[in-house]
Design a protein around this motif. Sequence first.
Motif, PDB file in Angstrom:
ATOM      1  N   LEU A 810       0.830  -1.200   0.000  1.00 38.15           N
ATOM      2  CA  LEU A 810       0.000   0.000   0.000  1.00 38.15           C
ATOM      3  C   LEU A 810       0.864   1.250   0.000  1.00 38.15           C
ATOM      4  O   LEU A 810       1.947   1.274   0.608  1.00 38.15           O
ATOM      5  N   ASP A 811       0.368   2.276  -0.651  1.00 39.08           N
ATOM      6  CA  ASP A 811       1.012   3.590  -0.634  1.00 39.08           C
ATOM      7  C   ASP A 811       0.557   4.311   0.631  1.00 39.08           C
ATOM      8  O   ASP A 811      -0.554   4.845   0.680  1.00 39.08           O
ATOM      9  N   THR A 812       1.402   4.338   1.647  1.00 39.98           N
ATOM     10  CA  THR A 812       1.001   4.929   2.927  1.00 39.98           C
ATOM     11  C   THR A 812       1.036   6.450   2.909  1.00 39.98           C
ATOM     12  O   THR A 812       0.595   7.091   3.867  1.00 39.98           O
ATOM     13  N   THR A 813       1.555   7.038   1.818  1.00 41.71           N
ATOM     14  CA  THR A 813       1.532   8.498   1.713  1.00 41.71           C
ATOM     15  C   THR A 813       0.202   9.004   1.169  1.00 41.71           C
ATOM     16  O   THR A 813      -0.091  10.196   1.249  1.00 41.71           O
ATOM     17  N   ALA A 814      -0.594   8.098   0.604  1.00 36.39           N
ATOM     18  CA  ALA A 814      -1.869   8.498   0.004  1.00 36.39           C
ATOM     19  C   ALA A 814      -2.920   8.701   1.091  1.00 36.39           C
ATOM     20  O   ALA A 814      -3.066   7.883   2.009  1.00 36.39           O
ATOM     21  N   ALA A 815      -3.663   9.794   0.974  1.00 33.35           N
ATOM     22  CA  ALA A 815      -4.718  10.071   1.955  1.00 33.35           C
ATOM     23  C   ALA A 815      -5.759   8.960   1.977  1.00 33.35           C
ATOM     24  O   ALA A 815      -6.381   8.699   3.011  1.00 33.35           O
ATOM     25  N   GLU A 816      -5.952   8.315   0.844  1.00 32.55           N
ATOM     26  CA  GLU A 816      -6.921   7.226   0.781  1.00 32.55           C
ATOM     27  C   GLU A 816      -6.539   6.052   1.684  1.00 32.55           C
ATOM     28  O   GLU A 816      -7.392   5.246   2.058  1.00 32.55           O
ATOM     29  N   ASN A 817      -5.243   5.947   1.996  1.00 32.73           N
ATOM     30  CA  ASN A 817      -4.747   4.816   2.786  1.00 32.73           C
ATOM     31  C   ASN A 817      -4.333   5.223   4.204  1.00 32.73           C
ATOM     32  O   ASN A 817      -3.662   4.446   4.892  1.00 32.73           O
ATOM     33  N   TRP A 818      -4.730   6.392   4.649  1.00 29.71           N
ATOM     34  CA  TRP A 818      -4.340   6.833   5.988  1.00 29.71           C
ATOM     35  C   TRP A 818      -4.677   5.772   7.038  1.00 29.71           C
ATOM     36  O   TRP A 818      -5.752   5.157   7.009  1.00 29.71           O
ATOM     37  N   GLY A 819      -3.739   5.570   7.956  1.00 35.23           N
ATOM     38  CA  GLY A 819      -3.935   4.617   9.039  1.00 35.23           C
ATOM     39  C   GLY A 819      -3.587   3.190   8.688  1.00 35.23           C
ATOM     40  O   GLY A 819      -3.631   2.313   9.550  1.00 35.23           O
ATOM     41  N   MET A 820      -3.216   2.939   7.437  1.00 36.64           N
ATOM     42  CA  MET A 820      -2.902   1.580   6.989  1.00 36.64           C
ATOM     43  C   MET A 820      -1.393   1.340   7.046  1.00 36.64           C
ATOM     44  O   MET A 820      -0.599   2.259   6.875  1.00 36.64           O
ATOM     45  N   LYS A 846      -3.754   7.029  -9.706  1.00 36.13           N
ATOM     46  CA  LYS A 846      -2.773   6.727  -8.657  1.00 36.13           C
ATOM     47  C   LYS A 846      -3.085   5.352  -8.079  1.00 36.13           C
ATOM     48  O   LYS A 846      -4.210   5.088  -7.658  1.00 36.13           O
ATOM     49  N   LYS A 847      -2.082   4.490  -8.088  1.00 29.42           N
ATOM     50  CA  LYS A 847      -2.321   3.171  -7.517  1.00 29.42           C
ATOM     51  C   LYS A 847      -2.258   3.257  -5.997  1.00 29.42           C
ATOM     52  O   LYS A 847      -1.414   3.941  -5.422  1.00 29.42           O
ATOM     53  N   LEU A 848      -3.192   2.566  -5.369  1.00 32.72           N
ATOM     54  CA  LEU A 848      -3.286   2.548  -3.912  1.00 32.72           C
ATOM     55  C   LEU A 848      -2.797   1.230  -3.325  1.00 32.72           C
ATOM     56  O   LEU A 848      -2.185   1.197  -2.269  1.00 32.72           O
ATOM     57  N   ILE A 849      -3.114   0.122  -4.023  1.00 33.50           N
ATOM     58  CA  ILE A 849      -2.747  -1.214  -3.549  1.00 33.50           C
ATOM     59  C   ILE A 849      -2.253  -2.016  -4.748  1.00 33.50           C
ATOM     60  O   ILE A 849      -2.839  -1.940  -5.830  1.00 33.50           O
ATOM     61  N   TRP A 850      -1.190  -2.787  -4.554  1.00 31.02           N
ATOM     62  CA  TRP A 850      -0.673  -3.601  -5.648  1.00 31.02           C
ATOM     63  C   TRP A 850       0.038  -4.826  -5.072  1.00 31.02           C
ATOM     64  O   TRP A 850       0.280  -4.919  -3.856  1.00 31.02           O
ATOM     65  N   PHE A 851       0.350  -5.774  -5.954  1.00 36.72           N
ATOM     66  CA  PHE A 851       1.061  -6.989  -5.562  1.00 36.72           C
ATOM     67  C   PHE A 851       2.492  -6.888  -6.069  1.00 36.72           C
ATOM     68  O   PHE A 851       2.723  -6.857  -7.285  1.00 36.72           O
ATOM     69  N   SER A 852       3.442  -6.838  -5.156  1.00 35.97           N
ATOM     70  CA  SER A 852       4.842  -6.642  -5.550  1.00 35.97           C
ATOM     71  C   SER A 852       5.601  -7.953  -5.711  1.00 35.97           C
ATOM     72  O   SER A 852       6.728  -7.952  -6.196  1.00 35.97           O
ATOM     73  N   THR A 853       4.997  -9.066  -5.279  1.00 35.36           N
ATOM     74  CA  THR A 853       5.703 -10.340  -5.358  1.00 35.36           C
ATOM     75  C   THR A 853       4.916 -11.341  -6.200  1.00 35.36           C
ATOM     76  O   THR A 853       3.736 -11.140  -6.492  1.00 35.36           O
ATOM     77  N   LEU A 868      -0.118 -12.435 -10.618  1.00 35.50           N
ATOM     78  CA  LEU A 868      -0.522 -11.211  -9.915  1.00 35.50           C
ATOM     79  C   LEU A 868       0.615 -10.198  -9.797  1.00 35.50           C
ATOM     80  O   LEU A 868       0.350  -9.026  -9.518  1.00 35.50           O
ATOM     81  N   LYS A 869       1.847 -10.630  -9.952  1.00 33.44           N
ATOM     82  CA  LYS A 869       2.981  -9.739  -9.703  1.00 33.44           C
ATOM     83  C   LYS A 869       2.867  -8.443 -10.514  1.00 33.44           C
ATOM     84  O   LYS A 869       2.631  -8.479 -11.729  1.00 33.44           O
ATOM     85  N   ASP A 870       2.999  -7.348  -9.794  1.00 39.63           N
ATOM     86  CA  ASP A 870       2.934  -5.978 -10.334  1.00 39.63           C
ATOM     87  C   ASP A 870       1.522  -5.567 -10.746  1.00 39.63           C
ATOM     88  O   ASP A 870       1.326  -4.469 -11.280  1.00 39.63           O
ATOM     89  N   GLY A 871       0.547  -6.421 -10.486  1.00 38.31           N
ATOM     90  CA  GLY A 871      -0.830  -6.033 -10.776  1.00 38.31           C
ATOM     91  C   GLY A 871      -1.356  -5.044  -9.753  1.00 38.31           C
ATOM     92  O   GLY A 871      -1.005  -5.089  -8.574  1.00 38.31           O
ATOM     93  N   VAL A 872      -2.200  -4.142 -10.205  1.00 41.23           N
ATOM     94  CA  VAL A 872      -2.781  -3.108  -9.353  1.00 41.23           C
ATOM     95  C   VAL A 872      -4.114  -3.613  -8.802  1.00 41.23           C
ATOM     96  O   VAL A 872      -5.024  -3.968  -9.563  1.00 41.23           O
ATOM     97  N   ALA A 873      -4.232  -3.653  -7.487  1.00 38.71           N
ATOM     98  CA  ALA A 873      -5.453  -4.138  -6.854  1.00 38.71           C
ATOM     99  C   ALA A 873      -6.436  -3.024  -6.576  1.00 38.71           C
ATOM    100  O   ALA A 873      -7.645  -3.261  -6.487  1.00 38.71           O
ATOM    101  N   ALA A 874      -5.947  -1.789  -6.418  1.00 34.86           N
ATOM    102  CA  ALA A 874      -6.835  -0.653  -6.148  1.00 34.86           C
ATOM    103  C   ALA A 874      -6.174   0.624  -6.633  1.00 34.86           C
ATOM    104  O   ALA A 874      -4.948   0.767  -6.576  1.00 34.86           O
TER     105      ALA A 874
END
Length: 910
Positions: A810-820, A846-853, A868-874
């Motif tokens: 998750l991108d923790t700098t994104a306001a959409e992901n605050w607290g995550m 802007k991608k919010l959630i993705w699979f890095s592995t 799934l690798k590098d796929g964007v989930a949200a």
Amino acid sequence: MAGKFYGMLSLLLCTTMAWGQTIPSPKEHFGFNIGDDYQLATYTQTEAYFKKLATSNRAELVDIGMTEEGRHQYMLIVSSPENLKALSRYKEISQQLGHATGLTDESARKLAAEGKAVVWIDGGLHATETVGAHQLIETMYQLVTRTDAETMNILQNDIILLAHANPDGQELVSDWYMRMADPKKRALNIPRLYEKYVGHDNNRDFYMMNMKESQNISRQLFVEWIPQIMYNHHQRGPAGSVLAGPPYRDPFNHIYDPLIVTSIDAVGAAMNNRLNVENKPGYTQRNGSTFSTWWNGGLRTTPYFHNMVGLLTEIIGGPTPETVPLVPDRLVPNGATPNPVAPQEWHFRQSIDYSVSLNYAVLDYAARYRSELLFNIYKMGRNAIDRGNSDHWTFYPRYVDSIRIAYKVERKRDSTTEGETGGEFAFGKEDTIASKYYANVLKNPDYRDARGYIISADQPDFSTAVKFINALSRSGVTIHKATAAFRVEGKQYPAGSYIVKTAQAFRPHVIDMFEPQDHPNDFQYAGGPPIRPYDAAGWTLAYQMGVQFDRIMDGFDGPFTQLPYGQIESPLATTLPAAKKGYLIDAASNNAFIAANDLLKTGVKVSRTANGTFYVPVGEKAQRILAKATVEQGVHVTAADNTPGQLKAITPLRIGIWNTYGGSIPAGWISWLMEQYHYDYKMLYSQEVDAGDLRKKYDMLIFVSGAIPDTGKPKRSGDNSYSKPPKPEELSDEFKPWLGRITKDTSVPQLKKFLETGGKIVTIGTSTNLAYHLNLPVENALVEKNAKGEWKPIPGTKYYIPGSLLTADLDTTAAENWGMPARNDVYFDRSPVFKFTAGADAAGLKKLIWFSTAKPLHSGWAWGQQYLKDGVAAFVAPVGAGRLYAFGPEITFRGQSHSTFKLLFNQLYK
């Protein structure tokens, strides 16, 4: 001889008393026989009948709690008059044997000889499956009034818990069906969910227990009675059969006792045999149906993890006559269907008669094997305690696979390795491998089961961890709480931390809630398509809720006190500090959003800092609300001596949640969630979307899975009495606006206009299709080129992920992901995955959630997960002045996935 004489005298007195009572027949009470065509009883009528049945000296009526709509939920306990007088003693015996603590085999056998078999039979859980509630009524009546030898033996040896599983649903369904004067026009196409919030998912709530009905039932099953057998009635039977029943198909779960599997076989044989003796064909078992014993969470399946023999039947039939269809393959007798049924017209009463026969088969089995059932539940509990007190390895598929891998690696080095694969006539040694691999690989210390789990009180969202503990407690799990600080394996833990040891009878349930599920690769044949699991493949509740815990590998103790079974814990109360300027509320806690919403509703100004922390200026209202939140919700509040910089004031949004005629289960879960966290909302139907001007009434729209169609041709809707909506002229004005569905030609343009004029839309699961309708620069990441060079979805032989938990970034700098956190589990159920295309950056995506592995699986089954690798989930995308949020995973899944609730909550403010 004297004992025999007094036994016969007791039986005679019991028979005489039963005949002397004036219990009305169902027809005398309801005005029709149970099972008459075109007739259904309401719960109001049924409740009144329960009370009449309770006047029998064979019955005791127990109010087990209130329903979500405020009705009384009843359980009728039926047994002999003598047994009812000693009911507390028999409950005590059942509890002692179920917990298996402080007993030896010898003392357990004595208790088993003294006790009575406790059997649970329910009905009505899925209210449109009308056989369930009605067979319950008929079974109660027969048990209370019959005087034949079999019934009297059952009453003497069994304590029968006959529970109504969904009073609200029966009232709705029966009222709706009976509203039509012309019987031929009666149908079960109800306008809303038959459980206030979750409808059919009331049978998906039995390890979480969010709903009141689930809590009521679970207390009786796992805390009060701990029955040896529980029987859950359902519909519908497989086409071409009458019913599906035990035993069930593989896989079964690896962590419960093998006695569960063999006991299901035994009771299932008794059920099938009885129908065959009574010339009632059409029983299907094992691979003749889709039902397995893998999943935890259903009313029938959660008992497996508590050493109970859980039974499920799915039968055909209903008040409107139907036909058993011709399915040629079902007519060939085999192990799945040894006694096929011929195509024929089928009536409601036939299903009632089958169900009563099945109930009697179970009760007769329990009476015959009373002491064995009682001892066996102790034995399973004792086995669980012993495994939790010693070094133990569970044979998970991933560990067994490691044997094959080690063998293949060594075989490459040494072609003479002992135990190579045999030939065609190897006679049972085809797949043998040298036994040394068992000790060297499977007994790897890293694979050993944990002795217990510690949930530290100093974690960021301890209030959610307490909710997890309460789910375990409602399930009868033994839980300890630290009365002082303590140290285990070199780590210090504060007082108030929770300890869950595996040396307990319900060890299978404990492990299932803390450890990953390892679903085996299950295909129709080698290289063929996957076999869909009955429900989820992976669900580990601690992962879903984001609970931080430590696995303790060796025996340990400390200043611990055991909580009473079933006790509900409150969040750890904190103290509201004195503050000069304001208060800071940590957004890592879900309960922080309750406090923020309560503050906003009273007019208190609430802002968020650059990292998402809530900021509230000092004031009398703020102090009062926050003082309550710290005590009741365990919200962590700190003092702010200065006003933080970069504050963004927030205000509530006018929220609409899409719904449809008949009710959307995911939408129902979200409506429940909104109420738990004090958000206001309205339900939104397709006709209102199509009418336009949405910005006048809403700021935010939420579309759950199943709302937004794909971009292809419209799919045909179901055409049966359960799903086919009525014609508008058959409905009152209240329900006509609920008809219709979201369409790409009419609805989508209105949603686009809503976004362009400043609205916000959250889409979840399949409703992320809206991104494609809006022509955003995203594509399906799960496609590949076929032999013709065409892009097609990856076939199931290569990629298949049913409901499982995957770890995402998750991108923790994104306001959409605050607290995550930076990495978190998401519930993934064949969910959409995206890739950005040319122009995505320029369009502001802007991608919010993705699979890095290439191996994101944490719990469940993920065949071909490397895709799934590098796929964007949200992701989030601006659309005009508005914003579209696309969440592929089910971020509010069944009210369980607390760790991803914030992904919705963060979007619900201006």
